[in-house]
Design a protein around this motif. Sequence first.
Motif, short mmCIF file in Angstrom:
data_model
loop_
_atom_site.label_atom_id
_atom_site.label_comp_id
_atom_site.label_asym_id
_atom_site.label_seq_id
_atom_site.Cartn_x
_atom_site.Cartn_y
_atom_site.Cartn_z
N UNK A 17 40.48 36.12 43.56
CA UNK A 17 41.98 36.71 44.35
C UNK A 17 42.45 37.53 43.80
N UNK A 18 42.41 37.91 42.50
CA UNK A 18 43.11 39.37 41.92
C UNK A 18 42.39 40.60 42.74
N UNK A 19 41.17 40.45 42.89
CA UNK A 19 40.36 41.40 43.40
C UNK A 19 40.78 41.64 44.89
N UNK A 20 40.99 40.25 45.56
CA UNK A 20 41.31 40.34 46.99
C UNK A 20 42.76 41.13 47.21
N UNK A 21 43.77 40.78 46.27
CA UNK A 21 44.98 41.20 46.39
C UNK A 21 45.04 42.83 46.13
N UNK A 22 44.25 42.95 44.89
CA UNK A 22 44.49 44.49 44.71
C UNK A 22 43.75 45.35 45.80
N UNK A 23 42.57 44.96 46.51
CA UNK A 23 42.12 45.58 47.71
C UNK A 23 43.09 45.67 48.92
N UNK A 24 44.04 44.44 48.98
CA UNK A 24 44.66 44.64 50.30
C UNK A 24 46.02 45.35 49.89
N UNK A 25 46.40 45.45 48.40
CA UNK A 25 47.38 46.11 48.10
C UNK A 25 47.17 47.80 48.36
N UNK A 26 45.85 48.21 48.14
CA UNK A 26 45.55 49.69 48.15
C UNK A 26 45.78 50.14 49.56
N UNK A 53 48.11 31.03 34.50
CA UNK A 53 47.31 30.31 35.82
C UNK A 53 48.01 30.86 36.87
N UNK A 54 48.98 31.78 36.92
CA UNK A 54 49.45 32.25 38.51
C UNK A 54 49.01 33.46 38.92
N UNK A 55 48.01 34.21 38.00
CA UNK A 55 47.50 35.45 38.68
C UNK A 55 46.48 35.26 39.88
N UNK A 56 46.69 36.25 40.81
CA UNK A 56 47.43 37.46 40.63
C UNK A 56 48.92 37.29 40.85
N UNK A 57 49.60 38.19 40.50
CA UNK A 57 51.04 38.16 40.55
C UNK A 57 51.47 39.59 40.65
N UNK A 58 52.29 39.77 41.85
CA UNK A 58 52.93 41.12 42.02
C UNK A 58 54.34 41.18 41.79
N UNK A 59 54.59 42.06 40.99
CA UNK A 59 56.09 42.28 40.50
C UNK A 59 56.51 43.76 40.82
N UNK A 60 57.92 43.78 40.77
CA UNK A 60 58.39 44.97 40.90
C UNK A 60 60.03 45.03 39.84
N UNK A 61 59.88 45.78 38.83
CA UNK A 61 60.78 45.69 37.85
C UNK A 61 60.94 44.28 37.43
N UNK A 66 55.29 38.03 45.00
CA UNK A 66 54.07 36.95 45.25
C UNK A 66 53.05 36.60 44.26
N UNK A 67 52.55 35.77 44.27
CA UNK A 67 51.17 35.41 43.31
C UNK A 67 50.27 34.62 44.18
N UNK A 68 49.23 34.69 43.70
CA UNK A 68 47.78 34.08 44.28
C UNK A 68 47.34 34.97 45.71
N UNK A 69 48.33 35.10 46.70
CA UNK A 69 47.91 35.73 47.62
C UNK A 69 49.03 36.95 48.15
N UNK A 70 48.78 38.01 48.55
CA UNK A 70 49.64 38.90 48.97
C UNK A 70 50.16 38.65 50.29
N UNK A 71 51.59 38.54 50.22
CA UNK A 71 52.60 38.10 51.24
C UNK A 71 52.91 39.42 52.03
N UNK A 72 52.29 39.98 52.81
CA UNK A 72 52.54 41.38 53.27
C UNK A 72 53.84 41.53 53.83
#
Length: 83
Positions: A17-26, A53-61, A66-72
Amino acid sequence: MKPTTRLTLISRRYCHLCQDMEAALAVLAEELDFAVEVLDVDADVALEKRYDELVPVLLHDGRELCHYFLEVSKVRDYLSEIG
């Protein structure tokens, strides 16, 4: 010129899931002009305690976007808000 917004991805190496989110974020980062810093949850005791257990987690400051999946749409809305 405004500074580039930097989002933080809390991740781990063996997490698909982390690899998927990283690719989508790129892809999204290229489109919306932001940077992504990837932190390994397993390399930091405090991060592991908070996000294990929440990873992947996307943060700003420190704000969780979002976590688990990228909520575009959520990330797009947030970035336009902070604009």
